[in-house]
Scaffold this motif. Sequence first.
Motif, PDB file in Angstrom:
ATOM      1  N   ALA A 151      32.493  33.147  32.235  1.00  4.82           N
ATOM      2  CA  ALA A 151      33.474  34.032  32.431  1.00  4.82           C
ATOM      3  C   ALA A 151      34.952  33.423  32.258  1.00  4.82           C
ATOM      4  CB  ALA A 151      33.350  34.562  33.599  1.00  4.82           C
ATOM      5  N   ARG A 152      35.999  34.175  32.229  1.00  2.00           N
ATOM      6  CA  ARG A 152      37.556  33.645  32.256  1.00  2.00           C
ATOM      7  C   ARG A 152      37.692  33.372  33.563  1.00  2.00           C
ATOM      8  NH1 ARG A 152      41.498  37.030  29.642  1.00  2.00           N
ATOM      9  NH2 ARG A 152      40.259  38.729  30.597  1.00  2.00           N
ATOM     10  N   TYR A 153      38.711  32.523  33.917  1.00  2.00           N
ATOM     11  CA  TYR A 153      39.443  32.430  35.181  1.00  2.00           C
ATOM     12  C   TYR A 153      40.804  33.067  35.116  1.00  2.00           C
ATOM     13  CZ  TYR A 153      42.045  30.298  39.105  1.00  2.00           C
ATOM     14  OH  TYR A 153      43.061  30.457  40.004  1.00  2.00           O
ATOM     15  N   GLY A 154      41.105  33.469  36.208  1.00  2.00           N
ATOM     16  CA  GLY A 154      42.517  34.155  36.642  1.00  2.00           C
ATOM     17  C   GLY A 154      43.122  34.068  37.816  1.00  2.00           C
ATOM     18  N   GLY A 155      44.155  34.496  38.131  1.00  2.00           N
ATOM     19  CA  GLY A 155      44.870  34.689  39.355  1.00  2.00           C
ATOM     20  C   GLY A 155      44.234  35.815  40.143  1.00  2.00           C
ATOM     21  N   PHE A 156      44.550  35.842  41.286  1.00  2.00           N
ATOM     22  CA  PHE A 156      43.920  36.989  42.049  1.00  2.00           C
ATOM     23  C   PHE A 156      44.512  38.378  41.570  1.00  2.00           C
ATOM     24  CE2 PHE A 156      42.903  33.658  45.026  1.00  2.00           C
ATOM     25  CZ  PHE A 156      41.945  34.169  45.754  1.00  2.00           C
ATOM     26  N   GLU A 157      45.899  38.673  41.422  1.00  2.00           N
ATOM     27  CA  GLU A 157      46.308  39.813  40.908  1.00  2.00           C
ATOM     28  C   GLU A 157      45.895  40.001  39.418  1.00  2.00           C
ATOM     29  OE1 GLU A 157      50.341  41.588  41.915  1.00  2.00           O
ATOM     30  OE2 GLU A 157      50.496  39.617  43.038  1.00  2.00           O
ATOM     31  N   GLU A 158      45.783  39.232  38.663  1.00  2.10           N
ATOM     32  CA  GLU A 158      45.264  39.216  37.069  1.00  2.10           C
ATOM     33  C   GLU A 158      43.682  39.478  37.280  1.00  2.10           C
ATOM     34  OE1 GLU A 158      44.561  36.586  33.146  1.00  2.10           O
ATOM     35  OE2 GLU A 158      45.225  35.468  35.093  1.00  2.10           O
ATOM     36  N   VAL A 159      42.745  39.131  38.169  1.00  2.00           N
ATOM     37  CA  VAL A 159      41.479  39.361  37.899  1.00  2.00           C
ATOM     38  C   VAL A 159      41.340  41.001  38.812  1.00  2.00           C
ATOM     39  CG1 VAL A 159      39.337  38.856  38.979  1.00  2.00           C
ATOM     40  CG2 VAL A 159      40.620  37.071  38.158  1.00  2.00           C
ATOM     41  N   ALA A 160      42.029  41.005  39.769  1.00  2.00           N
ATOM     42  CA  ALA A 160      41.903  42.482  40.288  1.00  2.00           C
ATOM     43  C   ALA A 160      42.391  43.395  39.317  1.00  2.00           C
ATOM     44  CB  ALA A 160      42.790  42.671  41.542  1.00  2.00           C
ATOM     45  N   ALA A 161      43.344  43.346  38.471  1.00  3.92           N
ATOM     46  CA  ALA A 161      43.963  44.254  37.534  1.00  3.92           C
ATOM     47  C   ALA A 161      42.852  44.295  36.378  1.00  3.92           C
ATOM     48  CB  ALA A 161      45.202  43.855  36.983  1.00  3.92           C
ATOM     49  N   PHE A 162      42.341  43.478  36.024  1.00  7.19           N
ATOM     50  CA  PHE A 162      41.379  43.274  34.850  1.00  7.19           C
ATOM     51  C   PHE A 162      40.013  44.211  35.266  1.00  7.19           C
ATOM     52  CE2 PHE A 162      37.485  41.380  33.154  1.00  7.19           C
ATOM     53  CZ  PHE A 162      37.642  41.456  31.726  1.00  7.19           C
ATOM     54  N   ALA A 163      39.645  43.994  36.453  1.00  5.87           N
ATOM     55  CA  ALA A 163      38.406  44.458  36.805  1.00  5.87           C
ATOM     56  C   ALA A 163      38.173  45.948  36.966  1.00  5.87           C
ATOM     57  CB  ALA A 163      38.065  43.852  38.129  1.00  5.87           C
ATOM     58  N   GLU A 164      37.140  46.516  36.568  1.00  4.84           N
ATOM     59  CA  GLU A 164      36.604  47.878  36.886  1.00  4.84           C
ATOM     60  C   GLU A 164      36.204  48.077  38.175  1.00  4.84           C
ATOM     61  OE1 GLU A 164      34.152  49.848  33.839  1.00  4.84           O
ATOM     62  OE2 GLU A 164      35.373  48.412  32.315  1.00  4.84           O
ATOM     63  N   LEU A 209      34.905  34.210  53.099  1.00  2.64           N
ATOM     64  CA  LEU A 209      34.763  33.796  54.449  1.00  2.64           C
ATOM     65  C   LEU A 209      35.669  34.585  55.344  1.00  2.64           C
ATOM     66  CD1 LEU A 209      33.949  29.960  54.481  1.00  2.64           C
ATOM     67  CD2 LEU A 209      32.157  31.665  54.941  1.00  2.64           C
ATOM     68  N   TYR A 210      35.182  35.223  56.432  1.00  3.78           N
ATOM     69  CA  TYR A 210      36.099  36.043  57.084  1.00  3.78           C
ATOM     70  C   TYR A 210      37.414  35.154  57.129  1.00  3.78           C
ATOM     71  CZ  TYR A 210      35.128  33.705  61.615  1.00  3.78           C
ATOM     72  OH  TYR A 210      35.079  32.888  62.911  1.00  3.78           O
ATOM     73  N   GLN A 211      37.318  34.047  57.502  1.00 10.17           N
ATOM     74  CA  GLN A 211      38.808  33.234  57.932  1.00 10.17           C
ATOM     75  C   GLN A 211      39.607  33.414  56.795  1.00 10.17           C
ATOM     76  OE1 GLN A 211      35.522  32.106  57.910  1.00 10.17           O
ATOM     77  NE2 GLN A 211      35.298  30.519  59.582  1.00 10.17           N
ATOM     78  N   GLY A 212      39.374  33.601  55.602  1.00 10.02           N
ATOM     79  CA  GLY A 212      40.145  33.628  54.369  1.00 10.02           C
ATOM     80  C   GLY A 212      40.144  35.053  54.048  1.00 10.02           C
ATOM     81  N   THR A 265      37.935  34.632  40.102  1.00 10.97           N
ATOM     82  CA  THR A 265      39.306  33.855  40.748  1.00 10.97           C
ATOM     83  C   THR A 265      38.719  33.198  42.122  1.00 10.97           C
ATOM     84  OG1 THR A 265      41.550  34.095  41.450  1.00 10.97           O
ATOM     85  CG2 THR A 265      40.093  35.832  42.181  1.00 10.97           C
ATOM     86  N   GLY A 266      39.488  32.545  42.949  1.00 10.55           N
ATOM     87  CA  GLY A 266      38.972  32.153  44.142  1.00 10.55           C
ATOM     88  C   GLY A 266      40.113  31.282  44.757  1.00 10.55           C
ATOM     89  N   ARG A 267      40.139  31.172  46.133  1.00 15.34           N
ATOM     90  CA  ARG A 267      40.974  30.589  46.927  1.00 15.34           C
ATOM     91  C   ARG A 267      41.148  28.976  46.566  1.00 15.34           C
ATOM     92  NH1 ARG A 267      40.234  30.747  52.488  1.00 15.34           N
ATOM     93  NH2 ARG A 267      38.016  30.690  52.270  1.00 15.34           N
ATOM     94  N   THR A 268      40.043  28.557  46.106  1.00 19.14           N
ATOM     95  CA  THR A 268      40.090  26.981  45.701  1.00 19.14           C
ATOM     96  C   THR A 268      40.064  27.042  44.003  1.00 19.14           C
ATOM     97  OG1 THR A 268      38.973  26.307  47.594  1.00 19.14           O
ATOM     98  CG2 THR A 268      38.882  24.820  45.870  1.00 19.14           C
ATOM     99  N   GLU A 269      41.045  26.929  43.294  1.00 20.01           N
ATOM    100  CA  GLU A 269      41.254  27.091  42.026  1.00 20.01           C
ATOM    101  C   GLU A 269      40.031  26.261  41.331  1.00 20.01           C
ATOM    102  OE1 GLU A 269      44.221  26.643  38.094  1.00 20.01           O
ATOM    103  OE2 GLU A 269      44.969  26.961  40.053  1.00 20.01           O
ATOM    104  N   GLY A 270      39.861  25.042  41.519  1.00 23.38           N
ATOM    105  CA  GLY A 270      38.912  23.980  40.654  1.00 23.38           C
ATOM    106  C   GLY A 270      37.437  24.786  40.900  1.00 23.38           C
ATOM    107  N   LYS A 271      37.103  25.069  42.047  1.00 21.87           N
ATOM    108  CA  LYS A 271      35.778  25.647  42.303  1.00 21.87           C
ATOM    109  C   LYS A 271      35.579  26.962  41.252  1.00 21.87           C
ATOM    110  CE  LYS A 271      34.853  23.875  46.888  1.00 21.87           C
ATOM    111  NZ  LYS A 271      34.381  24.490  48.435  1.00 21.87           N
TER     112      LYS A 271
END
Length: 188
Positions: free
Chosen positions: A19-32, A39-42, A3-9
């Motif tokens: 790999a598969r792309y997913g939204g933040f919560e989806e990827v976090a839930a999927f991850a072991e 970047l610290y700003q984000g 996942t990422g803050r810039t979906e296209g990237k």
Amino acid sequence: MITGRTEGKARALAGRLGARYGGFEEVAAFAEAALIAVLYQGMASTLVRIGGALRGKVIVDCANPVEVEGFTLVTPPGTSMAEEIGRVTGGHVVKAFNLCHERVWRMDPPVFDGRRLVVPYCGDDPAALEVARRLIADVGGDPLPVGDLRHAHHLEAMAAIVISLLFGGRDPHTVFNLVGRAEVSAGG
């Protein structure tokens, strides 16, 4: 999953890595285990988007809270971004992979003058530390545990120096590969 803050990237990276792309919560839930490279700003907004989905999971933090005008840390003295990530997510954070330019991680393996790159890491949870140790070894690095998560602010401060050297024109392949395990272990 990526996942990422810039979906296209993020989608492009996922495609390149198979790999598969997913939204933040989806990827976090999927991850072991999750690698946070933001970047610290984000970071604050990213952690909000992740929510509690990383609670109790291994989080490897390779981010550096360094502003590049004066090459100083943006965190309060004695604290670290890694500790803040742990507080916000409830995850088991390990600070690692934050001292080299991304080009070093493209080396397969990262070897300099016949020596594997020494990769310092720190954290509080033994299982999370073992995951980080294996990841470091899997990419060809020489894992060097440097203590509990309180030491993350030292690794982040070291990164400020490394980043200043990189911005000063040093070759990314020579900035931090001069330290050998024996030198680090002996305190030299």
